[in-house]
Motif scaffolding. Structure first.
Motif, PDB file in Angstrom:
ATOM      1  N   ARG A   1       0.832  -1.208   0.000  1.00  0.00           N
ATOM      2  CA  ARG A   1       0.000   0.000   0.000  1.00  0.00           C
ATOM      3  C   ARG A   1       0.863   1.253   0.000  1.00  0.00           C
ATOM      4  NH1 ARG A   1      -2.853  -2.973   3.842  1.00  0.00           N
ATOM      5  NH2 ARG A   1      -2.044  -1.644   5.509  1.00  0.00           N
ATOM      6  N   ALA A   2       1.952   1.233   0.756  1.00  0.00           N
ATOM      7  CA  ALA A   2       2.848   2.391   0.785  1.00  0.00           C
ATOM      8  C   ALA A   2       3.485   2.610  -0.581  1.00  0.00           C
ATOM      9  CB  ALA A   2       3.926   2.194   1.839  1.00  0.00           C
ATOM     10  N   ALA A   3       3.864   1.527  -1.255  1.00  0.00           N
ATOM     11  CA  ALA A   3       4.452   1.646  -2.593  1.00  0.00           C
ATOM     12  C   ALA A   3       3.420   2.173  -3.575  1.00  0.00           C
ATOM     13  CB  ALA A   3       4.994   0.300  -3.056  1.00  0.00           C
ATOM     14  N   ALA A   4       2.179   1.721  -3.465  1.00  0.00           N
ATOM     15  CA  ALA A   4       1.126   2.217  -4.358  1.00  0.00           C
ATOM     16  C   ALA A   4       0.844   3.695  -4.093  1.00  0.00           C
ATOM     17  CB  ALA A   4      -0.146   1.398  -4.161  1.00  0.00           C
ATOM     18  N   PHE A   5       0.879   4.094  -2.846  1.00  0.00           N
ATOM     19  CA  PHE A   5       0.677   5.506  -2.499  1.00  0.00           C
ATOM     20  C   PHE A   5       1.818   6.355  -3.036  1.00  0.00           C
ATOM     21  CE2 PHE A   5       1.235   9.086   0.450  1.00  0.00           C
ATOM     22  CZ  PHE A   5      -0.001   9.690   0.311  1.00  0.00           C
ATOM     23  N   ARG A   6       3.043   5.857  -2.918  1.00  0.00           N
ATOM     24  CA  ARG A   6       4.209   6.584  -3.410  1.00  0.00           C
ATOM     25  C   ARG A   6       4.154   6.749  -4.920  1.00  0.00           C
ATOM     26  NH1 ARG A   6       8.985   2.970  -3.246  1.00  0.00           N
ATOM     27  NH2 ARG A   6       7.943   2.325  -5.145  1.00  0.00           N
ATOM     28  N   ASP A   7       3.681   5.720  -5.633  1.00  0.00           N
ATOM     29  CA  ASP A   7       3.661   5.741  -7.090  1.00  0.00           C
ATOM     30  C   ASP A   7       2.406   6.381  -7.682  1.00  0.00           C
ATOM     31  OD1 ASP A   7       6.097   4.450  -6.982  1.00  0.00           O
ATOM     32  OD2 ASP A   7       5.234   2.439  -7.240  1.00  0.00           O
ATOM     33  N   ALA A   8       1.482   6.779  -6.821  1.00  0.00           N
ATOM     34  CA  ALA A   8       0.229   7.369  -7.301  1.00  0.00           C
ATOM     35  C   ALA A   8       0.511   8.762  -7.896  1.00  0.00           C
ATOM     36  CB  ALA A   8      -0.776   7.471  -6.168  1.00  0.00           C
ATOM     37  N   PRO A   9      -0.184   9.106  -8.956  1.00  0.00           N
ATOM     38  CA  PRO A   9       0.013  10.433  -9.542  1.00  0.00           C
ATOM     39  C   PRO A   9      -0.543  11.509  -8.608  1.00  0.00           C
ATOM     40  CG  PRO A   9      -1.763   9.277 -10.671  1.00  0.00           C
ATOM     41  CD  PRO A   9      -1.160   8.317  -9.694  1.00  0.00           C
ATOM     42  N   GLY A  10       0.080  12.624  -8.660  1.00  0.00           N
ATOM     43  CA  GLY A  10      -0.527  13.699  -7.952  1.00  0.00           C
ATOM     44  C   GLY A  10       0.307  14.457  -7.058  1.00  0.00           C
TER      45      GLY A  10
END
Length: 75
Positions: A66-75
């Motif tokens: 989840r942390a990796a997905a949050f880090r890679d999220a656009p924005g």
């Protein structure tokens, strides 16, 4: 976790039942029954420890994803 404890209890019951059966047939002493119980408990302990550590390890891995997905999220 509960399945590992249940499995451990069932195996210990089986070991004690076999040891008691052997004791009734005078093929093993009461000390042998006691030793079999201790050995079974010690043999199964690592399996139970691995099973109890599995859930926190899985939760940590999920949090890392989840942390990796949050880090890679656009924005």
């Amino acid at each position: 976790v509960y399945a590992s404890r249940t499995l451990r209890a069932l195996v210990q019951i089986l070991v004690l039942a076999v040891a008691a059966w052997l004791a009734v047939g005078q093929q093993v002493t009461l000390g042998g029954v006691f030793a079999a119980s201790i050995l079974a408990a010690r043999a199964l302990l690592p399996i139970e420890m691995i099973a109890s550590a599995w859930l926190p390890a899985r939760d940590a891995l999920d949090a890392l994803r989840r942390a990796a997905a949050f880090r890679d999220a656009p924005g």
